[in-house]
Design a protein around this motif. Structure first.
Motif, PDB file in Angstrom:
ATOM      1  N   TYR A 191       0.828  -1.210   0.000  1.00 35.27           N
ATOM      2  CA  TYR A 191       0.000   0.000   0.000  1.00 35.27           C
ATOM      3  C   TYR A 191       0.861   1.258   0.000  1.00 35.27           C
ATOM      4  O   TYR A 191       0.518   2.253  -0.647  1.00 35.27           O
ATOM      5  CB  TYR A 191      -0.977   0.000   1.179  1.00 35.27           C
ATOM      6  CG  TYR A 191      -2.134  -0.942   0.966  1.00 35.27           C
ATOM      7  CD1 TYR A 191      -3.053  -0.723  -0.054  1.00 35.27           C
ATOM      8  CD2 TYR A 191      -2.303  -2.055   1.782  1.00 35.27           C
ATOM      9  CE1 TYR A 191      -4.120  -1.589  -0.265  1.00 35.27           C
ATOM     10  CE2 TYR A 191      -3.364  -2.931   1.579  1.00 35.27           C
ATOM     11  CZ  TYR A 191      -4.260  -2.695   0.561  1.00 35.27           C
ATOM     12  OH  TYR A 191      -5.307  -3.548   0.352  1.00 35.27           O
ATOM     13  N   GLU A 192       1.993   1.203   0.687  1.00 32.22           N
ATOM     14  CA  GLU A 192       2.917   2.347   0.696  1.00 32.22           C
ATOM     15  C   GLU A 192       3.459   2.593  -0.712  1.00 32.22           C
ATOM     16  O   GLU A 192       3.555   3.734  -1.165  1.00 32.22           O
ATOM     17  CB  GLU A 192       4.063   2.091   1.687  1.00 32.22           C
ATOM     18  CG  GLU A 192       5.109   3.172   1.733  1.00 32.22           C
ATOM     19  CD  GLU A 192       4.588   4.523   2.210  1.00 32.22           C
ATOM     20  OE1 GLU A 192       5.167   5.545   1.791  1.00 32.22           O
ATOM     21  OE2 GLU A 192       3.610   4.563   2.983  1.00 32.22           O
ATOM     22  N   TYR A 193       3.805   1.522  -1.409  1.00 41.33           N
ATOM     23  CA  TYR A 193       4.326   1.657  -2.770  1.00 41.33           C
ATOM     24  C   TYR A 193       3.276   2.276  -3.703  1.00 41.33           C
ATOM     25  O   TYR A 193       3.609   3.061  -4.585  1.00 41.33           O
ATOM     26  CB  TYR A 193       4.782   0.294  -3.304  1.00 41.33           C
ATOM     27  CG  TYR A 193       5.391   0.381  -4.667  1.00 41.33           C
ATOM     28  CD1 TYR A 193       6.688   0.855  -4.834  1.00 41.33           C
ATOM     29  CD2 TYR A 193       4.666   0.014  -5.799  1.00 41.33           C
ATOM     30  CE1 TYR A 193       7.245   0.963  -6.101  1.00 41.33           C
ATOM     31  CE2 TYR A 193       5.217   0.116  -7.069  1.00 41.33           C
ATOM     32  CZ  TYR A 193       6.509   0.588  -7.200  1.00 41.33           C
ATOM     33  OH  TYR A 193       7.074   0.705  -8.444  1.00 41.33           O
ATOM     34  N   HIS A 194       2.026   1.933  -3.508  1.00 41.45           N
ATOM     35  CA  HIS A 194       0.948   2.430  -4.365  1.00 41.45           C
ATOM     36  C   HIS A 194       0.182   3.576  -3.691  1.00 41.45           C
ATOM     37  O   HIS A 194      -1.008   3.786  -3.954  1.00 41.45           O
ATOM     38  CB  HIS A 194      -0.014   1.290  -4.732  1.00 41.45           C
ATOM     39  CG  HIS A 194       0.593   0.285  -5.644  1.00 41.45           C
ATOM     40  ND1 HIS A 194       0.843   0.546  -6.970  1.00 41.45           N
ATOM     41  CD2 HIS A 194       1.026  -0.985  -5.423  1.00 41.45           C
ATOM     42  CE1 HIS A 194       1.390  -0.509  -7.541  1.00 41.45           C
ATOM     43  NE2 HIS A 194       1.516  -1.454  -6.610  1.00 41.45           N
ATOM     44  N   ARG A 195       0.868   4.352  -2.874  1.00 43.25           N
ATOM     45  CA  ARG A 195       0.237   5.451  -2.126  1.00 43.25           C
ATOM     46  C   ARG A 195      -0.246   6.590  -3.032  1.00 43.25           C
ATOM     47  O   ARG A 195      -1.056   7.393  -2.623  1.00 43.25           O
ATOM     48  CB  ARG A 195       1.189   5.989  -1.057  1.00 43.25           C
ATOM     49  CG  ARG A 195       2.400   6.718  -1.593  1.00 43.25           C
ATOM     50  CD  ARG A 195       3.366   7.123  -0.486  1.00 43.25           C
ATOM     51  NE  ARG A 195       4.568   7.722  -1.021  1.00 43.25           N
ATOM     52  CZ  ARG A 195       5.608   7.047  -1.489  1.00 43.25           C
ATOM     53  NH1 ARG A 195       5.607   5.734  -1.482  1.00 43.25           N
ATOM     54  NH2 ARG A 195       6.659   7.678  -1.961  1.00 43.25           N
ATOM     55  N   ASN A 196       0.234   6.635  -4.275  1.00 48.82           N
ATOM     56  CA  ASN A 196      -0.207   7.687  -5.187  1.00 48.82           C
ATOM     57  C   ASN A 196      -1.655   7.481  -5.654  1.00 48.82           C
ATOM     58  O   ASN A 196      -2.249   8.363  -6.250  1.00 48.82           O
ATOM     59  CB  ASN A 196       0.721   7.768  -6.407  1.00 48.82           C
ATOM     60  CG  ASN A 196       0.738   6.472  -7.198  1.00 48.82           C
ATOM     61  OD1 ASN A 196       0.496   5.403  -6.649  1.00 48.82           O
ATOM     62  ND2 ASN A 196       1.031   6.566  -8.477  1.00 48.82           N
ATOM     63  N   GLU A 197      -2.221   6.338  -5.350  1.00 45.51           N
ATOM     64  CA  GLU A 197      -3.582   6.022  -5.741  1.00 45.51           C
ATOM     65  C   GLU A 197      -4.486   6.091  -4.509  1.00 45.51           C
ATOM     66  O   GLU A 197      -4.112   5.632  -3.429  1.00 45.51           O
ATOM     67  CB  GLU A 197      -3.601   4.578  -6.286  1.00 45.51           C
ATOM     68  CG  GLU A 197      -4.519   4.369  -7.437  1.00 45.51           C
ATOM     69  CD  GLU A 197      -4.425   2.943  -7.957  1.00 45.51           C
ATOM     70  OE1 GLU A 197      -5.465   2.270  -7.926  1.00 45.51           O
ATOM     71  OE2 GLU A 197      -3.338   2.520  -8.372  1.00 45.51           O
ATOM     72  N   PHE A 198      -5.672   6.638  -4.656  1.00 48.21           N
ATOM     73  CA  PHE A 198      -6.618   6.703  -3.547  1.00 48.21           C
ATOM     74  C   PHE A 198      -7.262   5.329  -3.362  1.00 48.21           C
ATOM     75  O   PHE A 198      -7.861   4.788  -4.281  1.00 48.21           O
ATOM     76  CB  PHE A 198      -7.686   7.769  -3.815  1.00 48.21           C
ATOM     77  CG  PHE A 198      -8.683   7.901  -2.713  1.00 48.21           C
ATOM     78  CD1 PHE A 198      -8.323   8.449  -1.483  1.00 48.21           C
ATOM     79  CD2 PHE A 198      -9.980   7.457  -2.890  1.00 48.21           C
ATOM     80  CE1 PHE A 198      -9.242   8.564  -0.457  1.00 48.21           C
ATOM     81  CE2 PHE A 198     -10.906   7.567  -1.871  1.00 48.21           C
ATOM     82  CZ  PHE A 198     -10.541   8.119  -0.647  1.00 48.21           C
ATOM     83  N   LEU A 199      -7.121   4.725  -2.191  1.00 43.59           N
ATOM     84  CA  LEU A 199      -7.638   3.400  -1.860  1.00 43.59           C
ATOM     85  C   LEU A 199      -7.317   2.355  -2.950  1.00 43.59           C
ATOM     86  O   LEU A 199      -8.232   1.833  -3.605  1.00 43.59           O
ATOM     87  CB  LEU A 199      -9.146   3.451  -1.614  1.00 43.59           C
ATOM     88  CG  LEU A 199      -9.616   4.306  -0.449  1.00 43.59           C
ATOM     89  CD1 LEU A 199     -11.139   4.367  -0.418  1.00 43.59           C
ATOM     90  CD2 LEU A 199      -9.080   3.766   0.861  1.00 43.59           C
ATOM     91  N   PRO A 200      -6.040   2.075  -3.160  1.00 41.98           N
ATOM     92  CA  PRO A 200      -5.673   1.123  -4.212  1.00 41.98           C
ATOM     93  C   PRO A 200      -6.166  -0.295  -3.912  1.00 41.98           C
ATOM     94  O   PRO A 200      -6.127  -0.742  -2.775  1.00 41.98           O
ATOM     95  CB  PRO A 200      -4.146   1.174  -4.204  1.00 41.98           C
ATOM     96  CG  PRO A 200      -3.778   1.614  -2.842  1.00 41.98           C
ATOM     97  CD  PRO A 200      -4.882   2.522  -2.385  1.00 41.98           C
ATOM     98  N   GLU A 201      -6.672  -0.946  -4.951  1.00 40.21           N
ATOM     99  CA  GLU A 201      -7.017  -2.364  -4.857  1.00 40.21           C
ATOM    100  C   GLU A 201      -5.824  -3.124  -5.414  1.00 40.21           C
ATOM    101  O   GLU A 201      -5.536  -3.046  -6.614  1.00 40.21           O
ATOM    102  CB  GLU A 201      -8.232  -2.690  -5.718  1.00 40.21           C
ATOM    103  CG  GLU A 201      -9.557  -2.430  -5.089  1.00 40.21           C
ATOM    104  CD  GLU A 201     -10.663  -2.934  -5.994  1.00 40.21           C
ATOM    105  OE1 GLU A 201     -11.070  -4.101  -5.849  1.00 40.21           O
ATOM    106  OE2 GLU A 201     -11.089  -2.148  -6.865  1.00 40.21           O
ATOM    107  N   LEU A 202      -5.136  -3.847  -4.549  1.00 43.13           N
ATOM    108  CA  LEU A 202      -3.934  -4.548  -4.978  1.00 43.13           C
ATOM    109  C   LEU A 202      -4.278  -5.686  -5.931  1.00 43.13           C
ATOM    110  O   LEU A 202      -5.287  -6.370  -5.776  1.00 43.13           O
ATOM    111  CB  LEU A 202      -3.183  -5.100  -3.769  1.00 43.13           C
ATOM    112  CG  LEU A 202      -2.701  -4.073  -2.755  1.00 43.13           C
ATOM    113  CD1 LEU A 202      -1.994  -4.773  -1.603  1.00 43.13           C
ATOM    114  CD2 LEU A 202      -1.785  -3.043  -3.406  1.00 43.13           C
TER     115      LEU A 202
END
Length: 183
Positions: free
Chosen positions: A44-55
């Motif tokens: 989630y930290e890596y994809h923090r640029n996205e709002f509520l990322p679905e991995l």
């Protein structure tokens, strides 16, 4: 996860980026984490640029399919790898076979400790020194049980090991890739 050549890894992207035509993501080495909470936190930290990322787990290596899907990692994954690290390579391979082909863990509803106990009770060993693991096991089985110990040596030569092996593996034992399990 001590074998450096076969370290479990997951390529993690997000559904949002995938739906926008991007495969942007990162390979995460599971040996860097002690549990799934730390792993997910980094994802989630890596994809923090996205709002509520679905991995989205777009690819993985050295992770049995019964532990992972496109969108989730089984809660006992790190415990599973910890257990298999303590086993030798041969037993770890047998345990994976047991989980996936014999008892269908984790979908069978048992916890990992129960599954490990069942494996310990069922696993008979690895028999691959010949082209016929079932026959090799049968010779060992007959020797270990002393089945022919009271039979005169002259008559022992007439014992049909192949037929007995066939009967053992029709009812009571199974063999996968040289690993023998009691049913």
């Amino acid at each position: 996860m001590k074998n450096l050549e076969n370290i479990p890894k997951i390529y993690v992207g997000t559904y949002g980026q995938y739906n926008d035509g991007s495969l942007f993501g990162k390979w995460f080495d599971l040996s860097d984490y002690s549990d799934s909470q730390a792993f997910y936190k980094d994802c989630y930290e890596y994809h923090r640029n996205e709002f509520l990322p679905e991995l989205m787990f777009q690819d993985w290596e050295y992770i049995p399919d019964f532990l992972i899907s496109e969108c989730s990692l089984h809660e006992d994954t790190f415990k599973y790898f910890e257990l298999t690290d303590e086993m030798g390579e041969e037993r770890a391979e047998a345990f994976e076979i047991y989980c996936s082909k014999i008892v269908s863990w984790p979908s069978n509803g048992y916890d990992l400790d129960e599954t490990l106990q069942g494996f310990e009770d069922a696993y008979q060993g690895y028999f691959s020194r010949s082209k016929d693991p079932e026959l090799e096991f049968t010779y060992q089985y007959i020797e270990d049980t002393g089945m022919l110990s009271d039979v005169p040596e002259l008559l022992q030569r007439y014992f049909d090991y192949e037929a007995y092996a066939r009967d053992l593996f029709l009812d009571g034992y199974s063999q996968y890739e040289g690993h023998v399990f009691m049913d």
